[in-house]
Write a protein that holds these residues in place. Structure first.
Motif, PDB file in Angstrom:
ATOM      1  N   ASN A 111       1.024  -1.124  -0.007  1.00 45.68           N
ATOM      2  CA  ASN A 111      -0.047   0.192  -0.009  1.00 45.68           C
ATOM      3  C   ASN A 111       0.883   1.103   0.019  1.00 45.68           C
ATOM      4  OD1 ASN A 111      -2.476  -1.109  -0.247  1.00 45.68           O
ATOM      5  ND2 ASN A 111      -2.969  -0.992   1.995  1.00 45.68           N
ATOM      6  N   THR A 112       2.095   1.270   0.589  1.00 47.32           N
ATOM      7  CA  THR A 112       2.874   2.488   0.681  1.00 47.32           C
ATOM      8  C   THR A 112       3.928   2.611  -0.451  1.00 47.32           C
ATOM      9  OG1 THR A 112       4.350   1.314   2.002  1.00 47.32           O
ATOM     10  CG2 THR A 112       2.807   2.492   3.192  1.00 47.32           C
ATOM     11  N   ALA A 113       3.868   1.638  -1.579  1.00 49.60           N
ATOM     12  CA  ALA A 113       4.945   1.784  -2.486  1.00 49.60           C
ATOM     13  C   ALA A 113       4.450   2.771  -3.516  1.00 49.60           C
ATOM     14  CB  ALA A 113       4.897   0.498  -3.025  1.00 49.60           C
ATOM     15  N   ASP A 114       5.275   3.521  -3.933  1.00 49.65           N
ATOM     16  CA  ASP A 114       5.206   4.734  -4.940  1.00 49.65           C
ATOM     17  C   ASP A 114       4.327   4.079  -6.244  1.00 49.65           C
ATOM     18  OD1 ASP A 114       6.128   6.688  -3.256  1.00 49.65           O
ATOM     19  OD2 ASP A 114       8.098   6.491  -4.273  1.00 49.65           O
ATOM     20  N   ALA A 115       4.929   3.091  -6.926  1.00 52.50           N
ATOM     21  CA  ALA A 115       4.297   2.585  -8.186  1.00 52.50           C
ATOM     22  C   ALA A 115       4.649   1.237  -8.276  1.00 52.50           C
ATOM     23  CB  ALA A 115       4.823   3.510  -9.300  1.00 52.50           C
ATOM     24  N   LEU A 116       3.750   0.313  -8.788  1.00 49.91           N
ATOM     25  CA  LEU A 116       3.957  -1.237  -8.864  1.00 49.91           C
ATOM     26  C   LEU A 116       3.349  -1.533  -9.960  1.00 49.91           C
ATOM     27  CD1 LEU A 116       3.622  -2.234  -4.996  1.00 49.91           C
ATOM     28  CD2 LEU A 116       5.784  -1.868  -6.125  1.00 49.91           C
TER      29      LEU A 116
END
Length: 213
Positions: A111-116
Motif C-alpha cells: 500500500n505504501t509503495a510509490d508505483a507497482l
C-alpha cells in the motif's frame, strides 16, 4: 435625352450594388475558410486524448467477474481510488490472494509503495493448487513472502510496456509475452488486464507464479 441619362445613372448604380454584393460574398467565403482551419488543427489533440483514454481500458474475459456498480469496493472505479492491497481486498475475484498477503504481512509494503505492477492470481488460480500444498505455503511466512513478491514488479507497466523480462521484488525475473490484449506471464495467462489502483497497475492471472530458485 433626360430619359436616356436617367437609364445610364440607374445602370451605373445597379452595377455598383452588384460589385458590393460580390465583394461581400468573397469576404464571407474568406472568413469561412479562416474559421475552418482551427477545426482541422484541433483533430490531432483530440486523437491524442482518445489514445490516452484507450490506454487505460481494462481488457480480458475475466473482467466480467469484477463488480460493475461503481459504489462497490471491488469495482474498477472504486479500486482506482485506493492503494493496491486495499483495492484487492474489496474485489471478490482476489479474496484468496488478499488472505495470503495478510498472512505474509505485506499489506503496508504494497500500500505504501510509490508505483507497482502486480500480477494478481485470481481465486481460480489458487484453486489449481492441492489444498494440502496451499495450506503448507500459507503457513510458511518466508516461502509465502517469496512467492507473493515474485508477483510484483516496480513501476506501473502499461499494456504497451508489458512484454519483456522484468525483475520482481523477490529478486528473480518474470517474462511476459504477447501484445495487444493477449499476454502470458511465465506460464500464466492474463485474464483481466490494466486494472488501475491508486499506486499500482494490476494484471489478474489464471495461475500462481512460482520463483525459479
Amino acid at each position: 435625352m433626360r430619359s436616356t441619362k436617367f437609364a445610364a445613372v440607374a445602370a451605373a448604380a445597379l452595377f455598383t450594388v452588384s460589385l458590393a454584393a460580390c465583394g461581400s460574398d468573397s469576404d464571407d467565403s474568406t472568413e469561412s475558410g479562416s474559421a475552418a482551419a482551427p477545426m482541422s488543427t484541433s483533430a490531432a489533440p483530440m486523437a491524442s486524448a482518445s489514445a490516452a483514454t484507450d490506454s487505460m481500458v481494462n481488457f480480458g474475459a475475466g473482467c466480467s467477474a469484477v463488480p460493475t456498480d461503481s459504489t462497490d469496493p471491488g469495482s474498477f472505479a472504486s479500486m482506482a481510488q485506493v492503494p493496491v492491497a486495499t483495492a484487492a481486498s474489496g474485489n471478490p475475484v482476489l479474496s484468496t490472494l488478499v488472505t495470503a498477503v495478510k498472512k505474509a504481512g505485506l499489506v503496508d509494503t504494497l500500500n505504501t509503495a510509490d508505483a507497482l505492477t502486480v500480477f494478481a492470481p485470481a481465486n481460480s488460480a489458487f484453486a489449481k493448487i492441492p489444498k494440502a500444498d496451499l495450506d503448507k505455503v500459507l503457513a510458511d511466512k518466508k516461502t509465502l513472502t517469496s512467492v507473493l513478491t515474485y508477483h510484483v514488479v516496480a513501476g506501473k507497466l502499461t499494456p504497451a510496456e508489458l512484454a519483456g523480462t522484468h525483475k520482481t521484488l523477490e529478486g528473480d525475473t518474470v517474462t511476459v509475452t504477447g501484445s495487444g490484449t493477449d499476454f502470458k506471464v511465465d506460464d500464466a495467462s492474463v485474464v483481466c488486464g490494466n486494472v488501475q489502483t491508486a499506486n499500482a497497475t494490476v494484471y489478474i492471472i489464471d495461475s500462481v507464479l512460482m520463483p525459479k530458485s
